[in-house]
Scaffold this motif. Structure first.
Motif, short mmCIF file in Angstrom:
data_model
loop_
_atom_site.label_atom_id
_atom_site.label_comp_id
_atom_site.label_asym_id
_atom_site.label_seq_id
_atom_site.Cartn_x
_atom_site.Cartn_y
_atom_site.Cartn_z
N ARG A 98 0.81 -1.21 0.26
CA ARG A 98 0.28 0.11 -0.01
C ARG A 98 1.09 0.87 0.23
NH1 ARG A 98 -3.02 2.63 5.32
NH2 ARG A 98 -3.87 4.66 4.70
N ALA A 99 1.85 0.94 0.66
CA ALA A 99 2.95 1.93 0.59
C ALA A 99 3.62 2.49 -0.82
CB ALA A 99 4.41 2.15 1.91
N LYS A 100 3.61 2.24 -1.19
CA LYS A 100 4.18 1.57 -2.36
C LYS A 100 3.70 2.45 -3.59
CE LYS A 100 7.12 -0.06 -5.55
NZ LYS A 100 6.69 -0.08 -7.27
N LYS A 101 1.97 1.61 -3.20
CA LYS A 101 1.21 2.24 -4.32
C LYS A 101 1.00 3.35 -3.84
CE LYS A 101 -3.43 1.06 -5.84
NZ LYS A 101 -5.04 -0.06 -5.74
N GLU A 102 0.92 3.72 -3.43
CA GLU A 102 -0.08 5.46 -2.78
C GLU A 102 1.28 6.19 -3.66
OE1 GLU A 102 -2.09 6.01 1.47
OE2 GLU A 102 -2.50 4.00 0.58
N HIS A 103 2.64 5.93 -2.62
CA HIS A 103 4.03 6.60 -2.50
C HIS A 103 4.08 7.35 -4.69
CE1 HIS A 103 7.85 7.95 -4.04
NE2 HIS A 103 8.52 8.62 -3.19
N ASP A 104 3.97 5.71 -5.31
CA ASP A 104 4.61 5.85 -7.09
C ASP A 104 2.92 7.05 -6.65
OD1 ASP A 104 6.36 4.59 -6.33
OD2 ASP A 104 5.82 2.85 -7.34
N ALA A 105 1.85 6.91 -6.98
CA ALA A 105 0.87 7.35 -7.88
C ALA A 105 0.68 9.28 -7.22
CB ALA A 105 -0.76 7.13 -6.97
N LEU A 106 1.16 9.24 -6.38
CA LEU A 106 1.47 10.12 -5.64
C LEU A 106 2.47 11.33 -6.75
CD1 LEU A 106 -0.13 12.37 -3.30
CD2 LEU A 106 2.16 12.30 -2.21
N VAL A 107 3.92 10.78 -6.59
CA VAL A 107 4.67 11.48 -6.96
C VAL A 107 4.32 11.62 -9.00
CG1 VAL A 107 6.61 10.46 -5.34
CG2 VAL A 107 6.22 9.52 -7.46
N GLU A 108 3.64 10.73 -9.00
CA GLU A 108 3.69 10.04 -10.91
C GLU A 108 2.31 10.47 -10.96
OE1 GLU A 108 3.29 5.99 -11.32
OE2 GLU A 108 5.58 6.26 -11.06
N ARG A 109 1.50 12.16 -10.05
CA ARG A 109 0.89 12.84 -10.46
C ARG A 109 0.87 14.16 -11.59
NH1 ARG A 109 -2.68 15.61 -5.54
NH2 ARG A 109 -2.19 12.72 -5.07
N PRO A 110 0.48 14.22 -12.06
CA PRO A 110 0.90 15.88 -13.42
C PRO A 110 0.96 16.76 -12.25
CG PRO A 110 -0.50 14.12 -14.74
CD PRO A 110 -0.49 13.78 -12.98
N ILE A 111 1.57 17.66 -12.23
CA ILE A 111 1.43 18.99 -11.32
C ILE A 111 0.67 19.93 -12.49
CG2 ILE A 111 3.07 20.90 -11.09
CD1 ILE A 111 5.66 19.33 -10.65
N PRO A 112 0.28 20.36 -11.44
CA PRO A 112 -1.22 21.40 -13.18
C PRO A 112 -0.45 22.24 -13.39
CG PRO A 112 -2.22 21.14 -10.59
CD PRO A 112 -0.65 21.01 -10.27
N PRO A 113 -0.93 22.86 -14.69
CA PRO A 113 -0.34 23.81 -15.97
C PRO A 113 -0.07 25.15 -14.81
CG PRO A 113 -2.01 22.68 -16.39
CD PRO A 113 -2.33 22.40 -15.14
N ASP A 114 -1.06 25.59 -14.17
CA ASP A 114 -0.52 27.16 -13.62
C ASP A 114 0.09 27.57 -12.82
OD1 ASP A 114 -2.34 24.99 -11.79
OD2 ASP A 114 -3.20 26.97 -11.10
N ILE A 115 0.46 26.30 -11.94
CA ILE A 115 1.88 25.75 -10.48
C ILE A 115 3.05 25.39 -10.90
CG2 ILE A 115 2.44 24.59 -8.56
CD1 ILE A 115 -0.32 23.76 -7.61
N GLN A 116 3.15 24.98 -12.97
CA GLN A 116 4.12 25.12 -13.53
C GLN A 116 4.21 26.51 -14.33
OE1 GLN A 116 4.51 21.91 -16.64
NE2 GLN A 116 2.77 20.93 -15.54
N ARG A 117 3.49 27.39 -14.30
CA ARG A 117 4.52 28.36 -14.99
C ARG A 117 5.14 28.61 -13.35
NH1 ARG A 117 -1.10 28.19 -17.25
NH2 ARG A 117 -1.38 29.62 -15.57
N ASP A 118 4.03 29.01 -11.82
CA ASP A 118 4.80 29.66 -10.76
C ASP A 118 6.79 29.47 -11.10
OD1 ASP A 118 2.29 31.40 -10.61
OD2 ASP A 118 1.96 29.96 -9.01
N MET A 119 6.94 28.00 -11.36
CA MET A 119 7.56 26.88 -10.82
C MET A 119 8.64 27.57 -11.71
SD MET A 119 5.70 23.11 -9.72
CE MET A 119 7.75 22.22 -10.28
N ARG A 120 8.33 27.93 -13.41
CA ARG A 120 9.36 28.33 -14.43
C ARG A 120 9.45 29.32 -14.55
NH1 ARG A 120 5.44 25.25 -17.68
NH2 ARG A 120 4.63 27.09 -18.25
N ALA A 121 8.78 30.56 -13.55
CA ALA A 121 9.17 31.85 -12.67
C ALA A 121 9.68 32.34 -12.02
CB ALA A 121 7.17 32.72 -12.97
N PHE A 122 9.62 31.32 -10.80
CA PHE A 122 10.32 31.76 -9.64
C PHE A 122 11.57 31.42 -10.42
CE2 PHE A 122 12.88 29.49 -6.22
CZ PHE A 122 12.61 30.50 -5.29
N LEU A 123 12.02 30.22 -11.17
CA LEU A 123 13.61 29.79 -11.70
C LEU A 123 14.08 30.67 -12.70
CD1 LEU A 123 12.73 25.82 -12.16
CD2 LEU A 123 14.02 26.98 -10.63
#
Length: 247
Positions: free
Chosen positions: A106-131
């Motif tokens: 269960r730990a592996k399944k929930e961990h993998d599902a979490l890290v593989e979830r896509p990052i929303p586009p608006d938050i990706q824009r904020d991350m690029r702007a920060f960098l």
């Protein structure tokens, strides 16, 4: 030398020592009395039967003992009970191992599902702007990296802040961040959960006495409560079963 001769020899040596040094007998009796009282206090009268059964099992290894007519029936009963207890212990261990494996899966399944979830586009824009260097705040933290902002003037709504906390919990921290943020740990781990939780608490505590920061403090406290409720159980699971890729 036959086993019973060895036992007789040791008994003779012990008796001789007690006859030569009577004080040893007193000390031995006091230790025996303390041992009996402590075990009876902890386990109750049934401890005596446990000791009797253990003694019968040890003596039962000798064939001559098992042939004694007044012992054979009791010995068979004790041996059967001992085997039943061992079988019960094996069954419980197998169940515990199965639960452990299920929790690990269960730990592996929930961990993998979490890290593989896509990052929303608006938050990706904020991350690029920060960098790209457009961040104007004083603390270049992973929370700022995902566009997390609090307060009355420039702060985000609760749902937007919580979306960014969710992303911050499950993304890689850029390698050019300060060492203290590199220590936040790998994505979706107990260390990352603990670091974000502690950071939110630190921000609220640091500005808690400033009246002009009361809206920001309220946001940090609200978000910390949400973050704990959302990820505490998963973080505890990942603490018991860390993702293998980060071991």
């Amino acid at each position: 030398m036959r086993p019973y001769l060895k036992i007789a020899l040791w008994v003779g040596v012990v008796v001789a020592l007690f006859m030569i040094f009577p004080a040893l007998l007193v000390i031995a009796l006091l230790i025996l009395l303390w041992w009996l009282i402590s075990n009876l206090t902890e386990h109750g009268p049934k401890w005596i039967w446990w000791q009797r059964d253990a003694l019968l099992l040890r003596l039962g290894r000798f064939r001559w003992f098992g042939r004694l007519p007044w012992v054979s029936g009791t010995l068979r009963r004790v041996q059967a009970e001992d085997e039943r207890r061992k079988e019960e212990a094996r069954r419980k261990q197998a169940e515990a191992d199965a639960r452990e494996q299920a929790e690990r899966d269960r730990a592996k399944k929930e961990h993998d599902a979490l890290v593989e979830r896509p990052i929303p586009p608006d938050i990706q824009r904020d991350m690029r702007a920060f960098l790209d260097g457009s961040f104007l705040g004083e603390d270049r933290s992973p929370l700022a990296y995902v566009g997390y902002r609090v307060g009355k003037t420039r702060g985000l709504a609760s749902r937007e802040r919580q979306r960014r906390l969710d992303v911050c919990f499950r993304i890689e921290i850029p390698s050019d961040f300060d060492a203290k943020y590199q220590a936040w740990g790998a994505p979706a781990t107990y260390q990352r959960f603990h670091s974000i939780d502690k950071h939110l608490k630190m921000l609220a505590d640091l500005r808690g006495g400033r009246s002009n920061q009361r809206f920001a403090v309220a946001d940090w406290e609200e978000d910390r409560t949400w973050f704990q409720g959302e990820f505490r159980e998963l973080a505890g699971l990942l603490q018991r079963h860390p993702p293998r890729r980060y071991w």
